[in-house]
Each structure stands twice: as C-alpha cells, then as structure tokens.
Design a protein around this motif. Structure first.
Motif, short mmCIF file in Angstrom:
data_model
loop_
_atom_site.label_atom_id
_atom_site.label_comp_id
_atom_site.label_asym_id
_atom_site.label_seq_id
_atom_site.Cartn_x
_atom_site.Cartn_y
_atom_site.Cartn_z
N UNK A 1 -10.23 16.13 23.79
CA UNK A 1 -11.45 16.32 23.55
C UNK A 1 -12.13 15.07 22.89
N UNK A 2 -13.66 14.88 23.10
CA UNK A 2 -14.24 13.98 22.14
C UNK A 2 -14.34 14.31 20.63
N UNK A 3 -14.52 13.34 19.87
CA UNK A 3 -14.80 13.66 18.42
C UNK A 3 -16.01 13.97 18.37
N UNK B 1 -4.66 17.90 14.40
CA UNK B 1 -5.16 16.87 13.65
C UNK B 1 -5.88 15.51 14.77
N UNK B 2 -7.00 15.84 15.42
CA UNK B 2 -7.22 14.76 16.10
C UNK B 2 -8.40 14.48 16.09
N UNK B 3 -9.25 15.09 15.09
CA UNK B 3 -10.88 14.94 14.70
C UNK B 3 -11.59 15.66 15.69
N UNK C 1 -4.50 8.40 15.65
CA UNK C 1 -5.82 8.72 16.02
C UNK C 1 -6.79 8.25 14.83
N UNK C 2 -6.49 7.49 13.79
CA UNK C 2 -6.99 7.12 12.77
C UNK C 2 -8.25 6.17 13.09
N UNK C 3 -8.34 5.41 14.17
CA UNK C 3 -9.35 4.67 14.58
C UNK C 3 -10.14 5.08 15.37
N UNK C 4 -10.36 6.49 15.94
CA UNK C 4 -11.15 6.95 16.78
C UNK C 4 -12.70 7.02 16.36
N UNK C 5 -12.68 6.98 15.13
CA UNK C 5 -14.32 6.90 14.55
C UNK C 5 -14.27 6.43 13.23
N UNK D 1 -20.35 20.93 14.37
CA UNK D 1 -20.97 19.55 14.31
C UNK D 1 -21.38 19.37 12.67
N UNK D 2 -22.17 20.22 12.13
CA UNK D 2 -22.78 19.88 10.93
C UNK D 2 -21.64 19.64 9.98
N UNK D 3 -20.47 20.28 10.00
CA UNK D 3 -19.35 20.30 9.12
C UNK D 3 -18.62 18.86 9.48
#
Length: 549
Positions: free
Chosen positions: A112-114, A155-157, A340-344, A544-546
């Motif tokens: 999934x996207x973050x 734990x992927x964001x 995955x730490x640099x995805x966002x 999303x808000x969280x």
C-alpha cells in the motif's frame, strides 16, 4: 471477413490482474462482461517447463515467448525491437501479453502507499496530489488483499482498518540474520506480498522454491492467471488472440465499438454499453493513440495531448557485498524483507524517497556464469562458488520518480507484423531521483558495515535498474488539462470509456504499483455498480488524520 459481432454490458480490453479482478467484480452483479486478450492461453505447467528448460535461467522473460500477432518486448538474447527507445535514458520495460498478463512473473509485492503519498504537492511541493486520499482507497486495498491472500508486516507506515487475511510467510535464515544484525539502526520488516503462508483459496503455502520470478511453480502466490480463472467462474466471457487496435466513437464522443485483429489479421467488431481499457501502462496509451478519427486527430481520450505522458517506474541502484558469515541466499522466497524508514518525510521536498529491498535470490547461477567467463575451473571454481553462494548479499533502493511531462509513450515510425506502429518510450532520470540515490548510498555503506561486508560492488554510477512498475501514462486527476481521466478512471472526453491500469497512478511513490492499480480499479468497479443501481461504494476509513504530516 469479420465474424458475427460480439456484445456485452462491459467490454474489458486486457486480461491482466487488474482488468481481470475488475471484470470479476462487475460480473458478480449479474452484468454481462466480455474480456478481450491479445495474447494466447497460459498454463502454469507450460511456463514452469519453459523456465526449467531455458539456458537463460536469470532471464525472467525466457518462459514467456512473444506472440507474433501480439508482440511484447524481448531483450535477450537480442532485442526484438517492440518497445522503441527514444532516450535520453533507456526504458526497457518487460511486460507479457498473454492470458493473465505480466503478474505471472512478478515478485507478488502488494504494498500500500503511505497516506502522505496522496498529497506530495500539498505537503512537499513536488509531484501532484491524487484526486482522493488514503482513506478513500483503504477499503479497496483491503478488498484486494482478501481476494489475493496478502500477508506481511504492519510496520510499513500504511495504516490498516482490518488485519491481513493471513500471517507472514516464514522468515528465511538470511533475512533473520540481516534483521538481527541491523537491529537498533535499521528496522527490517517482512515485505507485503500476495503469497500464501497457509493453504488459502485452494492454493498451497509457499514452500521456498526461490523462483517467484519468473514463476511460482505451485501457485502459492497470486497472479493474473488465477484472477482470470476467478473472473471466468463469475461469468466473464473471454476471447483470446484478440489484438484490439481501434476504439470507435459516435458523433457525441461515446465509444460504440472496438475492433480487433485475430492472428490471421481478420477484423472483428465488439460493441458494449461501457468500455474499459485494462492493458498495461504502455499498451493502453498505444491503443488510444492508434484510435484516431476526424474528431480526435491525436487519438481517443487525447484532445489535450496528455495520453502517454508522465511515464514513471521505480529505478533502482544497489550494492553487492560479501558478508562476514554464511547466510546462504536462496532459501525461501526471492524478495522477503525490506527497510521502510525513508519512504516518507520532510526530505521529500529535496530528494526522492525510497525503500531498501533485500534480495534472497540464490547466488549460484550468477556466480557460476561469472566464474566461467573468467575461465576459472577445478578446486578454485568450487571454492569461489561456495563462497559466493554462502556469503554474497545485495540490497537495492526502490526510488520514486516524479511525473515529468516529457517522460512518455508515443507511437514509433516502425510497425509490427500486424502493421501497427510500435510503442516508443521517451524517458529520463531527473535530479530529484538521482539525489535520492545519493542519499541511499549512505544506507548501503552502513548496511554493509553492519554485516561485516567486504568486496563491495556498487552498481555503476548513473545506471538504474528498471523494476517494471509502469505507471502514469493515463494519469487520473481533477483537471482535464493535465490528466487523462477522473478519479474513477473515466476518460474526460468519453462518458462510457474507463481505464483500469497502473497507468492511472498520478505519482509512483516507493511501492510496487500492482496493488495500487488493483485497489483503484476495484474502486472504479464500485462506482460503476452504484451508478447502475447496485450497492453504494464502500465507506472510507478514518486513518489519514492520525497519520498525515
């Protein structure tokens, strides 16, 4: 001479995993659905046999010959020239035109996207915002995952409203050692995959064949061939060897028929109420560009010259090194773990985000080929082969590419055997992605250090491996001047023409495009069903808000 005309409520062009899953959803409502596939039938046993008999075991296209009447790109042992390269950087996409499409040889990554991937323009000043957000798509991510059988780390964001349908596949020993040795510096997690960890939907659990690409020999991982079988079971009618080359419209711009060639180049006509182009992000724009008329001189859905533009993928750079202990890659699935730490993050305003993916592909074939080319034999051959097989490791970046107007698919001057212009790729790697690669090099070095790495072999500077995640060429949006279709995949210029493809994705993010494409298509299906008196679309979640920055 054309055969008797075919007709249906919905005609779906293409039988890949996305089109097939959408066709099934529509057919389950009782609608008549006809799916046209340019290629031929595909049976797992035949594919496995071709793979095992191929002299090019590392060539993932070798089990998938190109049909003469519906060619797809082949690059080894020589380029068949189907995808013409216009440069300045080569874009040698590998896709399959046969029943079930390209996911026959995917690694089954179903990311999934973050949430922030949907708002990169608003948050970071780069790319574009999607016409909807994570919460709108989340129910359809879940729907797809429950059909395919998806598992992985939470734990992927990417927040979830419901759990995965199954627990993760067993962690290979090599990935266990990577996770343990990188702990405290990098969190290593199980990849999100459409691969069974237990018996699911009549298919067995993964048994670690380590040939996920080019084919899972036991169907432990989901693919387009399974999706087609499910669609047919739901009532979808299938026509093979139907190479669609034209979409015909009426005076009001509504699509009224499609025309296809059979292998003997006889022309057949198919009519429908609604048409869905569901080929990949190269063959779909090619079809639209081929469908010219006096009204749409540049092709169907292309009044504003946006078809084929914003071609994106996920270029990769990598580091190969020798660990200081035996890890023996090759036991279990090929691509099981990642960082995955640099995805966002706020850095996205400056450089590309990325995932870091660890390979678990056996090193025996590649090491053997290299040693033979060196002329090594005897005891030295045995010793060096064992060393490489036991200790060689590789980590790669999976980089985001921005939607650049000039990166595009057009029609080439040359033609295939059916007399149709071939697709032509215009592609470049921009400074944003290159800067992400430079940042990833710091992670490569640190990972090698933590694994006691020696004999470091980085990929050649300026060379980017292609991941075959074609997206962007049919971009959805809210402004017809800079997109091809609306949020439900409906073409701006044709009220009964829809698209279902990874080509709809307006940005590439850092994850494999397949699950995104499926979820978007299932959302389109819900829209079509509701518009025709069926149940309402699934309610959006409230995550999303969280999670937004």
């Amino acid at each position: 001479m054309a055969e008797q005309n075919l007709s249906a409520d919905y005609v779906v062009v293409g039988s890949g995993i996305i089109g097939a899953m959408l066709a099934r959803k529509l057919a389950l409502t009782g609608a008549s659905v006809l799916m046209l596939e340019a290629g031929d039938d595909a049976k797992r046993g035949d594919i496995v046999a071709r793979f095992r008999n191929s002299p090019r075991r590392s060539d993932w296209m070798s089990p998938y010959p190109s049909p003469e009447w519906a060619p797809h790109p082949i690059y080894r042992p020589e380029d068949n020239g189907h995808l013409v390269q216009a440069g300045p950087y080569p874009y040698k996409a590998e896709y399959i035109r046969q029943l079930g499409g390209t996911s026959w040889h995917w690694a089954a990554h179903a990311w999934r996207n973050v949430p922030n991937d949907f708002h990169t323009k608003s948050l970071y000043g780069v790319g574009v915002d999607w016409p909807f957000d994570y919460d709108d798509l989340e129910p359809y991510y879940q729907e797809a995952e429950e059909i395919m059988g998806v598992c992985g780390s939470t734990e992927t964001g990417s927040p979830r409203s419901k759990p995965f349908p199954m627990d993760p596949v067993a962690e290979p020993y090599a990935m266990q050692r990577v996770r343990e040795r990188l702990a405290g510096v990098y969190p290593v997690v199980a990849n999100t995959v459409a691969r069974n960890s237990r018996t699911f939907d009549g298919r067995p659990p993964c048994c670690g064949n380590n040939s996920c690409q080019p084919v899972c020999p036991i169907d432990a991982q989901y693919h387009g061939g399974i999706a087609v079988a499910q669609a047919v079971a739901a009532g979808v009618k299938l026509v093979l060897r139907a190479n669609v080359f034209n979409l015909e419209h009426d005076a009001k711009g509504r699509i009224q028929s499609v025309h296809y060639y059979d292998p003997e180049k006889n022309v057949h006509k198919v009519t429908a109420k609604t048409f869905i182009v569901a080929a990949n992000g190269i063959e779909s724009p090619r079809l639209l560009l081929l469908s010219k008329s006096d009204t749409f001189k540049n092709g169907v859905a292309n009044a504003r010259d946006m078809v084929g533009r914003h071609l994106m993928d996920h270029p990769s750079t990598s580091l190969t090194f020798d660990a200081d202990e035996d890890v023996w890659l090759g036991r279990g699935p090929q691509s099981p773990s990642s960082i995955n730490t640099m995805r966002d993050g706020a850095f996205r305003s400056e450089h590309s985000p990325y995932r870091l993916d660890f390979t678990n592909i056996s090193r025996v074939d590649g090491a053997t080929t290299s040693l033979l080319k060196e002329g090594v034999y005897g005891k030295e051959f045995a010793d060096r082969l064992r060393h490489s097989a036991a200790r060689e490791m590789n980590v790669k970046s999976v980089l985001e590419v921005l939607p650049v107007l000039e990166n595009r698919i057009t029609l080439a001057d040359s033609k295939d055997v059916m007399g149709l212009p071939r697709p032509q790729a215009h592609y470049q790697i921009d400074a944003y992605t290159a800067a992400g690669h430079q940042r990833a090099k710091q992670d490569f070095a640190r990972i090698a250090q933590l694994m006691g790495g020696t004999n470091l072999r980085p990929s050649k500077e300026g060379d980017y491996a292609n991941n075959q995640h074609i997206c962007g060429t049919l971009s959805m949006g809210t402004d017809p001047n800079v997109s091809v279709c609306d949020e439900f995949g409906r073409a701006w210029d044709h009220e009964n023409l829809y698209f279902a493809s990874t080509g709809l994705l307006p940005t590439s993010s850092t994850c494999n495009s397949t699950l995104n494409g499926i979820a978007v298509a299932l959302r389109t299906g819900a829209h079509l069903i509701a518009a025709n008196g069926g149940p309402a679309m699934l309610p959006r979640s409230n995550t999303l808000g969280k999670n937004a920055v």
